[in-house]
Design a protein around this motif. Structure first.
Motif, PDB file in Angstrom:
ATOM      1  N   ALA A 164       3.212  -5.371  -0.800  1.00 23.70           N
ATOM      2  CA  ALA A 164       2.514  -5.105  -2.054  1.00 23.70           C
ATOM      3  C   ALA A 164       2.578  -3.618  -2.406  1.00 23.70           C
ATOM      4  O   ALA A 164       2.729  -3.251  -3.579  1.00 23.70           O
ATOM      5  CB  ALA A 164       1.067  -5.569  -1.961  1.00 23.70           C
ATOM      6  N   CYS A 165       2.468  -2.758  -1.395  1.00 28.80           N
ATOM      7  CA  CYS A 165       2.590  -1.311  -1.636  1.00 28.80           C
ATOM      8  C   CYS A 165       3.989  -0.959  -2.121  1.00 28.80           C
ATOM      9  O   CYS A 165       4.155  -0.143  -3.045  1.00 28.80           O
ATOM     10  CB  CYS A 165       2.277  -0.536  -0.362  1.00 28.80           C
ATOM     11  SG  CYS A 165       0.542  -0.509   0.112  1.00 28.80           S
TER      12      CYS A 165
ATOM     13  N   ALA B  99      -5.391   1.150  -6.538  1.00 28.44           N
ATOM     14  CA  ALA B  99      -5.589   0.307  -5.359  1.00 28.44           C
ATOM     15  C   ALA B  99      -7.058  -0.111  -5.294  1.00 28.44           C
ATOM     16  O   ALA B  99      -7.944   0.749  -5.254  1.00 28.44           O
ATOM     17  CB  ALA B  99      -5.186   1.055  -4.091  1.00 28.44           C
TER      18      ALA B  99
ATOM     19  N   GLN C 188       0.615  -6.613   2.919  1.00 33.23           N
ATOM     20  CA  GLN C 188       0.072  -5.533   2.115  1.00 33.23           C
ATOM     21  C   GLN C 188       1.087  -4.398   1.968  1.00 33.23           C
ATOM     22  O   GLN C 188       1.127  -3.724   0.934  1.00 33.23           O
ATOM     23  CB  GLN C 188      -1.237  -5.020   2.711  1.00 33.23           C
ATOM     24  CG  GLN C 188      -2.037  -4.106   1.793  1.00 33.23           C
ATOM     25  CD  GLN C 188      -2.493  -4.754   0.501  1.00 33.23           C
ATOM     26  OE1 GLN C 188      -1.665  -5.190  -0.310  1.00 33.23           O
ATOM     27  NE2 GLN C 188      -3.800  -4.829   0.306  1.00 33.23           N
TER      28      GLN C 188
ATOM     29  N   PRO D 298      -7.732  -1.955  -0.925  1.00 34.52           N
ATOM     30  CA  PRO D 298      -6.448  -2.419  -0.387  1.00 34.52           C
ATOM     31  C   PRO D 298      -6.480  -2.804   1.084  1.00 34.52           C
ATOM     32  O   PRO D 298      -5.581  -3.502   1.551  1.00 34.52           O
ATOM     33  CB  PRO D 298      -5.522  -1.220  -0.614  1.00 34.52           C
ATOM     34  CG  PRO D 298      -6.439  -0.037  -0.604  1.00 34.52           C
ATOM     35  CD  PRO D 298      -7.694  -0.526  -1.276  1.00 34.52           C
TER      36      PRO D 298
ATOM     37  N   VAL E  95      -2.198  -2.272  -6.190  1.00 36.88           N
ATOM     38  CA  VAL E  95      -2.361  -2.838  -4.851  1.00 36.88           C
ATOM     39  C   VAL E  95      -3.778  -3.379  -4.786  1.00 36.88           C
ATOM     40  O   VAL E  95      -4.748  -2.630  -4.965  1.00 36.88           O
ATOM     41  CB  VAL E  95      -2.154  -1.790  -3.738  1.00 36.88           C
ATOM     42  CG1 VAL E  95      -2.277  -2.458  -2.370  1.00 36.88           C
ATOM     43  CG2 VAL E  95      -0.802  -1.101  -3.871  1.00 36.88           C
TER      44      VAL E  95
END
Length: 253
Positions: free
Chosen positions: A163-164, A177, A160, A180, A102
């Motif tokens: 993306a996680c 990460a 985001q 992030p 991330v």
């Protein structure tokens, strides 16, 4: 340098282990020793933040741990597998199969839907998703009604979260990460950090995060501090105040 370990880390299986890492940027008089003999381990099922002043080597350490950057000497292991010294093809396979990422920039493909972005890594690795696990991750992140949307149709926080989900859907050994929440407002950042913490506590995920934000670091179980490319201490059960105090001691705040 011996491995950094605390009483709470002792007896916890290491998900990632670094020994005597050295990384030099540049050559000759212009060279900078970004990592100077770093040895540290990260416990499985733990959320660890890496912090330090600007130029301390925290992002370099993360990239070396994840096999994104080569070290000049030292070793990195993910579980029992050595990362250092592998070919580019071997590293690509390792990252696809055992590591989630991330980043501050969401790195989503604009032409793909949220669902397609989440599953992209598995597709590239030739792996089929586990439908039950996919549903668990998507629902935990509140993305169920956004799966058909493309990135341009999503807020920064939603991107985001996609993306996680992409980082977690393959059930990696560790999620790295890098800042992030750097592109998010405080509310969206808190949502992402809350999910990363929940992924550790509820799913048993291992997360290693670089951040400059003491509030973000307070979501972690442990903060590892760097200064001038070397380990400079740690904070257990961090709060924003204890992290700030530690950074001030390093001259980083």
């Amino acid at each position: 340098m011996e491995l950094l370990s605390t009483p709470r880390e002792a007896g916890v299986r290491a998900a990632v282990t670094a020994r005597d890492l050295v990384k030099v940027h540049g050559r000759g008089d212009a060279s900078v020793r970004a990592l100077d003999g770093v040895g540290v381990s990260f416990g499985a099922g733990r959320f660890t933040a890496i912090m330090g002043p600007s130029g301390s080597g925290k992002s370099t350490l993360l990239h070396c741990l994840a096999g994104l950057d080569a070290v000049d000497s030292g070793t990195v292991h993910i579980g029992g597998t050595e990362v250092t010294g592998r070919t580019d093809r071997e590293l690509t396979r390792l990252r696809r199969e055992r590591i989630g990422f991330v980043f501050q920039s969401f790195n989503l493909l604009p032409a793909l839907t949220a669902r397609q972005n989440v599953l992209l890594g598995l597709e590239l690795a030739g792996r089929e998703p586990d439908p039950a696990w996919f549903d668990a991750v998507v629902d935990a992140l509140g993305l169920r009604d956004r799966l058909r949307h493309r990135p341009a149709e999503l807020s920064g926080g939603q991107q985001q979260r996609v993306a996680c989900a992409r980082a977690l859907v393959g059930r990696p050994d560790v999620v790295f990460a890098d800042e992030p929440t750097g592109n998010l407002d405080s509310r969206a950042g808190a949502e992402v950090l809350g999910f990363l913490r929940a992924s550790v506590r509820e799913f048993g995920q291992t997360v290693v995060m670089v951040t400059h934000d003491p509030v973000a670091a307070s979501y972690a179980d442990r903060v590892v501090l760097l200064a001038d490319g070397r380990l400079a201490g740690e904070v257990d059960r961090p709060t924003p105040d204890t992290v700030l105090a530690a950074l001030r001691h390093l001259g980083g705040a």
